[in-house]
Design an enzyme around this catalytic site. Sequence first.
Site, PDB file in Angstrom:
ATOM      1  N   SER A 259       0.843  -1.195   0.000  1.00  9.14           N
ATOM      2  CA  SER A 259       0.000   0.000   0.000  1.00  9.14           C
ATOM      3  C   SER A 259       0.879   1.246   0.000  1.00  9.14           C
ATOM      4  O   SER A 259       2.069   1.184   0.301  1.00  9.14           O
ATOM      5  CB  SER A 259      -0.921   0.009   1.218  1.00  9.14           C
ATOM      6  OG  SER A 259      -0.216   0.535   2.318  1.00  9.14           O
ATOM      7  N   LYS A 260       0.251   2.337  -0.343  1.00 16.38           N
ATOM      8  CA  LYS A 260       0.979   3.589  -0.535  1.00 16.38           C
ATOM      9  C   LYS A 260       1.765   4.002   0.717  1.00 16.38           C
ATOM     10  O   LYS A 260       2.810   4.633   0.611  1.00 16.38           O
ATOM     11  CB  LYS A 260      -0.017   4.686  -0.922  1.00 16.38           C
ATOM     12  CG  LYS A 260       0.647   5.790  -1.699  1.00 16.38           C
ATOM     13  CD  LYS A 260      -0.273   6.466  -2.668  1.00 16.38           C
ATOM     14  CE  LYS A 260       0.472   7.528  -3.450  1.00 16.38           C
ATOM     15  NZ  LYS A 260       1.386   7.031  -4.442  1.00 16.38           N
ATOM     16  N   ARG A 261       1.248   3.598   1.876  1.00 19.59           N
ATOM     17  CA  ARG A 261       1.936   3.962   3.107  1.00 19.59           C
ATOM     18  C   ARG A 261       3.327   3.356   3.193  1.00 19.59           C
ATOM     19  O   ARG A 261       4.199   3.851   3.868  1.00 19.59           O
ATOM     20  CB  ARG A 261       1.109   3.524   4.325  1.00 19.59           C
ATOM     21  CG  ARG A 261       0.245   4.624   4.871  1.00 19.59           C
ATOM     22  CD  ARG A 261      -0.607   4.120   5.995  1.00 19.59           C
ATOM     23  NE  ARG A 261      -1.510   3.069   5.530  1.00 19.59           N
ATOM     24  CZ  ARG A 261      -1.706   1.924   6.152  1.00 19.59           C
ATOM     25  NH1 ARG A 261      -1.063   1.648   7.248  1.00 19.59           N
ATOM     26  NH2 ARG A 261      -2.565   1.043   5.675  1.00 19.59           N
TER      27      ARG A 261
END
Length: 492
Positions: A259-261
Amino acid sequence: MSVRVRFAPSPTGFVHIGSLRTALYNYLYAKKNNGSYILRIEDTDQSRLVSGAVENMLNILKWCGIDHNEGVMMQDGKITQVGEYGPYIQSERLDIYKKHIDQLLEEGYAYYCFCSKERLEQVREEQMNNGETPKYDGHCRDISLADARKKVEAGEPCVVRLKLPGNKDIVFTDVVRGRVVVNTDDLDDQVLIKTDGFPTYHFAVVVDDHLMGITHVIRGEEWVISTPKHVYLYEAFGWEAPVFVHLPNILNTERKKLSKRHGDVAAADFKNKGYLPEGLINYLALVGWSPDNEQEIFQMEDLIRSFSLERVSKSGGVFDTNKLNWVNSHFIKSYDSDILAKLATPYLVEAGYISEEEAMGKINWISDLVSVLKDRLSYLEEIKNEAAIFFSDSIEPENEEAEEVLKLTHIQDLLNIFEEKVKNAGTIDQDFGKMVFKQIQKETGLKGKNLYMPIRVVLTGEVHGPDMGMTLKVLGKEKILSRIRYVRDYLI
Ligand code: GLU
């Protein structure tokens, strides 16, 4: 029957690396089987559309060399549609969905539902409080079609739902997961047409995959739970369902969904960092699929030859940036330096080393620079760091070893001789590099570590590094002389 596969993105934002892999596997499978690969745009959720998303997607796919031969394309900067099964944009197919939903309504496979948001919310809450899995309670299931139509004509807001039979096992075989069985009691009466008149994904995907003659649905595993509803829709229409292939999620190195995190997930992030399309594609192919041998480096043609759905793994594929870097650096090394020079220039400009105009006039020099540095690059943006030694006016010994080298007793004499030779040289090219060390060796008896290393440290601050001849050529006379002066004045 010839293979027809599709990539069916929703234009809701950036292209996730997982979507890119889905596109790639579809492409590889189509190519391997001399089939057709179609790109369809699924834009039925009008509230999530992002302008420019289709163009971005098409650009990224093109950059990667994942070309489709049917569907939505870009020609002369404009979006067009190519093929006999169009339109390939779902929002342009509303009349087709209308016709098909009418058929399901007439035949009792679907029903109008007039429940308000508030009512649905309340039912949901009650079910949750009772510890039940929330699902539609069937309130409108038994309204006759004639009565329902009257309400619709009177302008009552409504949706159309799938009328699932009770307690029926729905069975399908997924190429990756094998046999999947789900009982309809565990499923919801899926909304097929929304209040705005648009179909939901679940309805449109089935109608379109059938009408477009799709033989294999290859998509992310997040859709596997929806597939039983799709299978029931195929049954309701009396259509043969396609082969289903659900690809495992892409996980990060902690085995969590990427995920982008946790860093880069958009295909464009990798492009912007200067990964080569060949490197990204090669690596991505290996996240969730493996060949039947030890091969790790693949050109697209090799991938097409080796790819098979049977070797797609069931468990999530781990996206390991170190491995990606390793694969990409292989392609950087094998790329032509002139092409790399063009690709690397924006990073040199960005780093403030050179202006765009200057770069245009010095492209051959940049090509030399890149050929000196390419063994050190995993992706092109790294040139910002690696090239610093060729642009700055000073050098800094990189470590103690380099500092020690500058303390050698013969360093002054060596610098004097070297400076003299550089001053007298016509052009500083690779031949000069070869010749100058031979000459100094002959004249002074110095060699190896006592000869090359001090010069390297003086010129770059590093004890080991790229080919000396090329390094001298790229630095050029002025820079070499100014560095000798700098080291003499400040460091020894
Ligand atoms: N529009 C869906 C998505 O963007 C496609 C799913 C499918 O391939 O059926 O994920």
